[in-house]
Write a protein that holds these residues in place. Sequence first.
Motif, PDB file in Angstrom:
ATOM      1  N   THR A  76      53.750  -4.122  39.188  1.00 38.60           N
ATOM      2  CA  THR A  76      55.094  -4.352  38.650  1.00 38.60           C
ATOM      3  C   THR A  76      55.586  -5.739  39.071  1.00 38.60           C
ATOM      4  O   THR A  76      55.137  -6.282  40.092  1.00 38.60           O
ATOM      5  N   PRO A  77      56.489  -6.322  38.302  1.00 37.36           N
ATOM      6  CA  PRO A  77      57.053  -7.621  38.690  1.00 37.36           C
ATOM      7  C   PRO A  77      57.685  -7.592  40.090  1.00 37.36           C
ATOM      8  O   PRO A  77      57.562  -8.548  40.849  1.00 37.36           O
ATOM      9  N   THR A  78      58.321  -6.484  40.440  1.00 37.21           N
ATOM     10  CA  THR A  78      58.946  -6.364  41.767  1.00 37.21           C
ATOM     11  C   THR A  78      57.890  -6.418  42.869  1.00 37.21           C
ATOM     12  O   THR A  78      58.055  -7.131  43.867  1.00 37.21           O
ATOM     13  N   HIS A  79      56.798  -5.682  42.694  1.00 39.70           N
ATOM     14  CA  HIS A  79      55.738  -5.697  43.704  1.00 39.70           C
ATOM     15  C   HIS A  79      55.062  -7.075  43.758  1.00 39.70           C
ATOM     16  O   HIS A  79      54.748  -7.573  44.839  1.00 39.70           O
ATOM     17  N   ARG A  80      54.840  -7.693  42.597  1.00 40.26           N
ATOM     18  CA  ARG A  80      54.225  -9.026  42.564  1.00 40.26           C
ATOM     19  C   ARG A  80      55.101 -10.036  43.322  1.00 40.26           C
ATOM     20  O   ARG A  80      54.621 -10.802  44.140  1.00 40.26           O
ATOM     21  N   ARG A  81      56.414 -10.010  43.055  1.00 39.29           N
ATOM     22  CA  ARG A  81      57.333 -10.919  43.764  1.00 39.29           C
ATOM     23  C   ARG A  81      57.295 -10.682  45.268  1.00 39.29           C
ATOM     24  O   ARG A  81      57.317 -11.616  46.065  1.00 39.29           O
ATOM     25  N   GLY A  82      57.238  -9.415  45.665  1.00 36.96           N
ATOM     26  CA  GLY A  82      57.184  -9.085  47.086  1.00 36.96           C
ATOM     27  C   GLY A  82      55.938  -9.621  47.757  1.00 36.96           C
ATOM     28  O   GLY A  82      55.989 -10.133  48.881  1.00 36.96           O
ATOM     29  N   LYS A 142      56.222 -13.378  47.983  1.00 37.16           N
ATOM     30  CA  LYS A 142      57.179 -13.687  49.050  1.00 37.16           C
ATOM     31  C   LYS A 142      56.523 -13.568  50.429  1.00 37.16           C
ATOM     32  O   LYS A 142      56.860 -14.294  51.355  1.00 37.16           O
ATOM     33  N   SER A 144      50.450  -1.128  41.410  1.00 35.54           N
ATOM     34  CA  SER A 144      51.647  -0.301  41.489  1.00 35.54           C
ATOM     35  C   SER A 144      51.333   1.044  40.857  1.00 35.54           C
ATOM     36  O   SER A 144      50.612   1.121  39.866  1.00 35.54           O
ATOM     37  N   LYS A 157      65.156   3.081  49.279  1.00 35.83           N
ATOM     38  CA  LYS A 157      66.401   2.408  49.648  1.00 35.83           C
ATOM     39  C   LYS A 157      67.060   3.187  50.782  1.00 35.83           C
ATOM     40  O   LYS A 157      67.116   4.412  50.755  1.00 35.83           O
ATOM     41  N   PRO A 163      66.508  -2.119  50.206  1.00 29.26           N
ATOM     42  CA  PRO A 163      65.114  -1.687  50.135  1.00 29.26           C
ATOM     43  C   PRO A 163      64.508  -1.554  51.525  1.00 29.26           C
ATOM     44  O   PRO A 163      64.789  -2.343  52.411  1.00 29.26           O
TER      45      PRO A 163
END
Length: 95
Positions: free
Chosen positions: A4-10, A13, A28, A81, A86
Amino acid sequence: MSLTPTHRRGLIKRGFSEGQIKQYGFVSVGYQQSLVNPISDRLAGIAPGGKNLTNKFSGLIVPIRDDSGFYIGWQFRILQKLHGKPRGRMEAVSL
């Protein structure tokens, strides 16, 4: 399965490059993720019949390989959360 984009960004980071993300095989998964190809349900984390994972939460799979490159287990990062922020938690699974 993809990322997912969220996991990729994490992961980015945390310092992983796109190449490393692909090389390590992060993916994911959703709740009781369906598998494209059934695998042995004798493996930890695989539901009876081999068509789904047994995960109770959505999250990120972090594969673990041996020195020969064979998968020997994985860690499952659950993103929850807590008080609106998160919070990640890891669970290890051995094959």
